[in-house]
Design an enzyme around this catalytic site. Structure first.
Site, PDB file in Angstrom:
ATOM      1  N   ARG A  85      -8.912 -38.108 -28.410  1.00  0.00           N
ATOM      2  CA  ARG A  85      -9.540 -36.801 -28.201  1.00  0.00           C
ATOM      3  C   ARG A  85     -10.896 -36.969 -27.518  1.00  0.00           C
ATOM      4  NH1 ARG A  85      -6.660 -35.521 -33.177  1.00  0.00           N
ATOM      5  NH2 ARG A  85      -8.248 -36.518 -34.465  1.00  0.00           N
ATOM      6  N   TYR A 114       1.819 -28.705 -28.037  1.00  0.00           N
ATOM      7  CA  TYR A 114       1.936 -29.187 -29.416  1.00  0.00           C
ATOM      8  C   TYR A 114       0.519 -29.334 -29.970  1.00  0.00           C
ATOM      9  CZ  TYR A 114       6.426 -30.555 -27.361  1.00  0.00           C
ATOM     10  OH  TYR A 114       7.628 -30.573 -26.681  1.00  0.00           O
ATOM     11  N   CYS A 162       4.794 -40.648 -30.486  1.00  0.00           N
ATOM     12  CA  CYS A 162       4.528 -41.260 -31.794  1.00  0.00           C
ATOM     13  C   CYS A 162       5.821 -41.749 -32.440  1.00  0.00           C
ATOM     14  CB  CYS A 162       3.805 -40.275 -32.709  1.00  0.00           C
ATOM     15  SG  CYS A 162       4.777 -38.802 -33.128  1.00  0.00           S
ATOM     16  N   ASP A 205       1.719 -23.961 -29.642  1.00  0.00           N
ATOM     17  CA  ASP A 205       2.331 -24.575 -30.819  1.00  0.00           C
ATOM     18  C   ASP A 205       3.289 -23.558 -31.423  1.00  0.00           C
ATOM     19  OD1 ASP A 205       1.526 -27.241 -32.562  1.00  0.00           O
ATOM     20  OD2 ASP A 205       2.402 -25.670 -33.809  1.00  0.00           O
ATOM     21  N   ASP A 233       1.382 -33.939 -26.760  1.00  0.00           N
ATOM     22  CA  ASP A 233       1.308 -34.724 -27.991  1.00  0.00           C
ATOM     23  C   ASP A 233       2.390 -34.234 -28.951  1.00  0.00           C
ATOM     24  OD1 ASP A 233       0.495 -36.487 -29.945  1.00  0.00           O
ATOM     25  OD2 ASP A 233      -1.174 -35.238 -30.628  1.00  0.00           O
TER      26      ASP A 233
END
Length: 393
Positions: A206, A225, A337, A247, A297
């Site tokens: 970030r 996201y 991830c 989101d 993300d």
């Protein structure tokens, strides 16, 4: 002490200090859930002390490779003290810190994050479940904190034969908290937020995003996201004048709005879109939209290597759409991830997305999790977060 004997040739991973043994590697032996066992090679050679998990495909998770070591309360105190001391040495500029990162800290199945004066912990495997009360008590004693909230509600507990569980283990009070990160104030909820309450692994990314937004003069930013808007706050801190956060969670978007406000930014410069990201990207393309910077993300598309092919298609699609939406000279921060998607495969996926989009880009930087989420040389599977900072040509 019960003994788990491995099949011939299956001792190699433990000899390399890899902490996992799968069901198919075991020749004989069993134990209760979380019970400490002696793991031996087919010819009786000691390999490790470990926790046994009768319901999991990962049947054994090693505590120690030292035959002289005993797995008792003192063992967990030593491991926890070492983990906390490591974070103190790292000089992290935040009061939101991961204190224990599972296998990397020699405590498989244990995740502990600190948010200000509150600890949030996940007990994700049979071994840590068995030692749960001891670990919780020691965590409070070592850190000097009186509040510990349990977030043992991850789906991986089901693979261990464990039911989900949440609530205060020590202390009580409000679960809505705020932390300071790189000078920003970020709100979270340890009871309702994702994981233990927040994504601390993206802390440094970030900050890097804010630097790149300012360096490249990006004014219009799309944060996909977005969750509670960490990258959105970073974009505004970097000088962006219009930030769109997308989101599928209304409550997360409301927290994102509050995070924008608590940092002194005008939320009139922001759009908070409650939408499916894939559909939103497609709609923006139809409308001829363009952005100076985009963040992708997404959640975990591939929990294991078995899901990699399907996940690859999903990653490729959103990256293709994002690259087409980027203005020339625009910045894309894209992440995975998923443990089942390695860094090399992720690079290939993004390259394929660029080819399909008909655009080219250069890699400004390869990105990974923050330093309080370490990866050990013996356990490369711990390197789950990987990312690329791309500049569209």
């Amino acid at each position: 002490m019960k003994t788990i004997t491995l099949r011939a040739g299956k001792e190699r991973s433990l000899l390399r200090r890899h902490p996992w043994v799968f069901q198919g590697s075991i020749a004989k032996g069993s134990a209760d859930a979380g019970e400490t066992v002696r793991v031996a090679s087919h010819d009786g050679q000691f390999l490790a002390w470990a926790a046994f998990s009768p319901s999991s495909m990962i049947r054994v998770r090693a505590w120690s490779f030292d035959e002289a070591e005993r797995i008792d309360e003192a063992f967990f105190q030593r491991r926890l003290e070492r983990a906390v001391a490591l974070r103190a040495r790292l000089g992290i500029q935040s009061d939101g810190v991961r204190l224990v990162h599972g296998e990397a800290d020699g405590l498989p199945g244990l995740i502990v994050d600190r948010y200000g004066d509150t600890l949030s912990a996940q007990f994700l495997a049979a071994g840590t479940e068995r030692w749960r009360e001891v670990i919780a008590r020691q965590l409070c004693a070592i850190t000097g904190l009186g509040r510990l909230y349990e977030r043992s509600d991850s789906g991986v507990r089901g693979l261990e034969g464990l039911a989900p569980r949440t609530g205060w283990l020590h202390g009580e009070g409000a679960t809505e908290l705020s932390i300071t990160e790189h000078g920003w104030q970020l709100g979270l909820d340890v009871a309702l937020g994702h994981k233990t309450g927040y994504y601390l692994d993206q802390r440094d990314n970030r900050h890097r995003f804010a630097q790149l937004v300012r360096q490249l003069g990006a004014k219009t930013v799309l944060n996909c996201y977005s969750y509670t808007g960490g990258f959105s706050v970073a974009a505004l801190a970097g000088g962006a004048t219009q930030v769109t956060s997308v989101d599928s969670s209304g409550p997360a978007l409301e927290q994102a709005r509050q995070n924008v406000r608590r940092n002194g930014f005008d939320d009139a410069a922001c759009v908070f879109a409650d939408a499916d990201v894939n559909q939103y990207l497609r709609q923006q393309l139809k409308e001829g939209a363009s952005f100076d910077a985009i963040v992708l993300d997404p959640p975990k598309f591939a929990p294991s290597a078995a899901h990699a092919e399907r996940a690859s298609r999903a990653y490729k699609d959103i990256n293709r759409l994002a690259l087409k939406l980027l203005a020339p000279g625009g910045l894309l921060l894209t992440f995975s991830c998923s443990g089942g998607i390695g860094a090399e495969l992720f690079h290939k996926i993004v390259a394929g997305a660029g080819l399909d989009a008909g655009v080219n880009a250069v890699i400004l930087q390869r990105l990974e999790g923050a330093c309080d989420h370490p990866t050990t040389i013996e356990f490369p599977e711990g390197e789950y977060l990987k990312g690329l900072a791309l500049l569209k040509l």
